[in-house]
Design a protein around this motif. Structure first.
Motif, mmCIF file in Angstrom:
data_model
loop_
_atom_site.group_PDB
_atom_site.id
_atom_site.type_symbol
_atom_site.label_atom_id
_atom_site.label_comp_id
_atom_site.label_asym_id
_atom_site.label_seq_id
_atom_site.Cartn_x
_atom_site.Cartn_y
_atom_site.Cartn_z
ATOM 1 N N PRO A 111 -0.612 -31.487 37.524
ATOM 2 C CA PRO A 111 -0.850 -30.646 36.361
ATOM 3 C C PRO A 111 0.212 -30.880 35.301
ATOM 4 N N GLU A 112 -0.184 -30.696 34.056
ATOM 5 C CA GLU A 112 0.735 -30.894 32.944
ATOM 6 C C GLU A 112 1.834 -29.842 32.989
ATOM 7 N N GLN A 113 3.096 -30.276 32.917
ATOM 8 C CA GLN A 113 4.219 -29.354 32.983
ATOM 9 C C GLN A 113 4.402 -28.657 31.648
ATOM 10 N N GLN A 114 4.487 -27.338 31.682
ATOM 11 C CA GLN A 114 4.673 -26.567 30.467
ATOM 12 C C GLN A 114 6.157 -26.476 30.125
ATOM 13 N N PRO A 115 6.498 -26.462 28.833
ATOM 14 C CA PRO A 115 7.900 -26.315 28.443
ATOM 15 C C PRO A 115 8.466 -24.992 28.953
ATOM 16 N N GLN A 116 9.764 -24.986 29.265
ATOM 17 C CA GLN A 116 10.410 -23.766 29.721
ATOM 18 C C GLN A 116 10.684 -22.808 28.569
ATOM 19 N N GLU A 117 10.864 -23.369 27.383
ATOM 20 C CA GLU A 117 11.129 -22.547 26.210
ATOM 21 C C GLU A 117 10.278 -23.009 25.035
ATOM 22 N N TYR A 118 10.024 -22.079 24.140
ATOM 23 C CA TYR A 118 9.334 -22.377 22.897
ATOM 24 C C TYR A 118 10.201 -21.921 21.727
ATOM 25 N N ILE A 119 9.876 -22.437 20.560
ATOM 26 C CA ILE A 119 10.479 -21.936 19.330
ATOM 27 C C ILE A 119 9.557 -20.860 18.775
ATOM 28 N N GLU A 120 10.091 -19.667 18.589
ATOM 29 C CA GLU A 120 9.347 -18.615 17.910
ATOM 30 C C GLU A 120 9.699 -18.704 16.427
ATOM 31 N N ALA A 121 8.721 -19.018 15.618
ATOM 32 C CA ALA A 121 8.946 -19.206 14.183
ATOM 33 C C ALA A 121 8.259 -18.098 13.400
ATOM 34 N N ARG A 122 8.842 -17.781 12.261
ATOM 35 C CA ARG A 122 8.255 -16.758 11.398
ATOM 36 C C ARG A 122 8.447 -17.165 9.945
ATOM 37 N N VAL A 123 7.402 -16.938 9.164
ATOM 38 C CA VAL A 123 7.485 -17.175 7.730
ATOM 39 C C VAL A 123 6.761 -16.031 7.027
ATOM 40 N N ASP A 124 7.371 -15.509 5.971
ATOM 41 C CA ASP A 124 6.779 -14.412 5.202
ATOM 42 C C ASP A 124 6.138 -14.979 3.942
ATOM 43 N N ILE A 125 4.829 -14.806 3.845
ATOM 44 C CA ILE A 125 4.020 -15.440 2.810
ATOM 45 C C ILE A 125 3.441 -14.385 1.868
ATOM 46 N N PRO A 126 3.421 -14.650 0.554
ATOM 47 C CA PRO A 126 2.729 -13.724 -0.354
ATOM 48 C C PRO A 126 1.314 -13.441 0.142
ATOM 49 N N ARG A 127 0.916 -12.192 0.076
ATOM 50 C CA ARG A 127 -0.323 -11.743 0.703
ATOM 51 C C ARG A 127 -1.536 -12.581 0.306
ATOM 52 N N GLU A 128 -1.622 -12.991 -0.970
ATOM 53 C CA GLU A 128 -2.810 -13.708 -1.429
ATOM 54 C C GLU A 128 -2.919 -15.119 -0.852
ATOM 55 N N GLU A 182 2.069 -7.074 9.059
ATOM 56 C CA GLU A 182 1.865 -6.713 7.659
ATOM 57 C C GLU A 182 1.859 -5.202 7.492
ATOM 58 N N GLU A 183 2.331 -4.780 6.339
ATOM 59 C CA GLU A 183 2.317 -3.374 5.962
ATOM 60 C C GLU A 183 1.524 -3.241 4.672
ATOM 61 N N ASP A 184 0.810 -2.131 4.541
ATOM 62 C CA ASP A 184 -0.099 -1.958 3.409
ATOM 63 C C ASP A 184 0.588 -2.097 2.059
ATOM 64 N N ASP A 185 1.829 -1.629 1.959
ATOM 65 C CA ASP A 185 2.497 -1.634 0.662
ATOM 66 C C ASP A 185 3.401 -2.850 0.458
ATOM 67 N N SER A 186 3.351 -3.811 1.384
ATOM 68 C CA SER A 186 4.205 -4.993 1.270
ATOM 69 C C SER A 186 3.468 -6.116 0.547
ATOM 70 N N PRO A 187 4.144 -6.833 -0.356
ATOM 71 C CA PRO A 187 3.496 -7.955 -1.047
ATOM 72 C C PRO A 187 3.412 -9.212 -0.187
ATOM 73 N N THR A 188 4.040 -9.193 0.997
ATOM 74 C CA THR A 188 4.032 -10.366 1.870
ATOM 75 C C THR A 188 3.459 -10.026 3.237
ATOM 76 N N VAL A 189 3.053 -11.073 3.947
ATOM 77 C CA VAL A 189 2.565 -10.955 5.321
ATOM 78 C C VAL A 189 3.443 -11.839 6.199
ATOM 79 N N GLY A 190 3.937 -11.283 7.297
ATOM 80 C CA GLY A 190 4.728 -12.063 8.239
ATOM 81 C C GLY A 190 3.822 -12.818 9.198
ATOM 82 N N ILE A 191 3.989 -14.133 9.262
ATOM 83 C CA ILE A 191 3.198 -14.976 10.161
ATOM 84 C C ILE A 191 4.141 -15.527 11.224
#
Length: 293
Positions: free
Chosen positions: A2-19, A40-49
């Motif tokens: 079976p394919e060996q899975q990585p022990q760790e991953y990189i958790e990445a985040r970028v905040d993008i303008p909502r539109e 995301e929050e209703d009153d925030s101009p950005t969304v966290g991905i």
């Protein structure tokens, strides 16, 4: 084994303008990661991905930065910074696999993962192992490209696929009777995935799957059908070359484009004398089908 899975991953985040969040989410899901978490929050101009990538895919940063810069170029906004931290294997890949379902693209074209059975009334059953390469059939640009190939491709044609990703477009062309396929991507993981998917689909058409870019076609004879499902910032500098690589009366298909790109891309085509084109829109995404003069 079976394919060996990585022990760790990189958790990445970028905040993008909502539109622009939908476009970036689609790009990340299809081109970089197998899943995302939205904050995301209703009153925030950005969304966290937020998403997870294998440590071996550290090159994703440049890929994402180029894409985000391309869609923000006319907005005057500064591209956001990507934040990262390392996390233990959360087994999210297996959860994602369980969520992937077959997709019917046209009346007789279905894209499915290998663990799902074929759907009835399917002429072109395309199996795609969903790894970290673009093209599982769920993205608007992939769907549009498959539809155009289904409508325009004829047996006996030669097919060039730039930015092949999973190889899905090349596989459909081969299934429809291509006599030769050349598929190219600048991402080694995509090249490997495309080769894997061609093997899974028992592609017997002569097919070269290469790492690189359009320079791999420098000495090629013109193709009957040229596909470039990339992004505007990559397509425009090579547009003249793409036109030359398409034979007279052949089809040049351009995708990975947003609605805001239409004026610039259309003008660039007309400047090269290519005014005979149709545009297929799917949500915010455009796909051009150009009939070479």
């Amino acid at each position: 084994m079976p394919e060996q899975q990585p022990q760790e991953y990189i958790e990445a985040r970028v905040d993008i303008p909502r539109e622009y969040a939908d476009a970036v989410c689609n790009f990340v899901i299809e081109n970089i990661a197998n899943g995302i978490v939205l904050e995301e929050e209703d009153d925030s101009p950005t969304v966290g991905i937020q998403f997870y990538v294998d440590e071996a895919r550290a090159g994703y940063r440049e890929q994402l930065n180029l894409y985000v810069a391309s869609i923000l170029v006319d907005s005057g906004l500064t591209p956001p910074t990507i934040s990262e931290r390392r996390v233990k294997n959360l087994e999210w890949i297996e959860e994602y696999r369980a969520s992937v379902k077959p997709i019917r693209i046209a009346d007789d074209v279905v894209v499915r993962p290998p663990w799902h059975d074929p759907l009835p009334n399917t002429r072109y059953d395309i199996i795609v192992e969903p790894r970290m390469a673009f093209g599982t059939g769920s993205h608007e640009t992939t769907r549009s490209c498959l539809k155009i190939i289904r409508e325009r491709f004829q047996p006996g044609m030669r097919f060039l696929d730039l930015g092949t990703g999973s190889g899905i477009l090349s596989i459909l062309a081969a299934r429809m009777g291509a006599v030769y396929v050349k598929a190219i991507d600048y991402d080694l993981a995509a090249v490997q995935n495309a080769k894997e998917n061609c093997a899974i689909n028992n592609v017997s058409t002569p097919c070269d799957i290469l790492f690189g870019s359009v320079e791999k076609c420098e000495w090629d004879e013109p193709y009957d059908f040229v596909a470039a499902n990339i992004i505007k910032s990559t397509i425009l500098p090579m547009l003249n070359t793409l036109v030359k690589l398409t034979r007279s009366s052949g089809t040049l298909m351009l995708s990975g484009l947003l609605t805001q790109d239409e004026e610039e891309v259309s003008a660039a085509l007309r400047q090269l004398g290519e005014a005979d084109f149709t545009i297929l829109a799917d949500n915010k995404w455009l796909t051009y089908a150009v009939k070479k003069r």
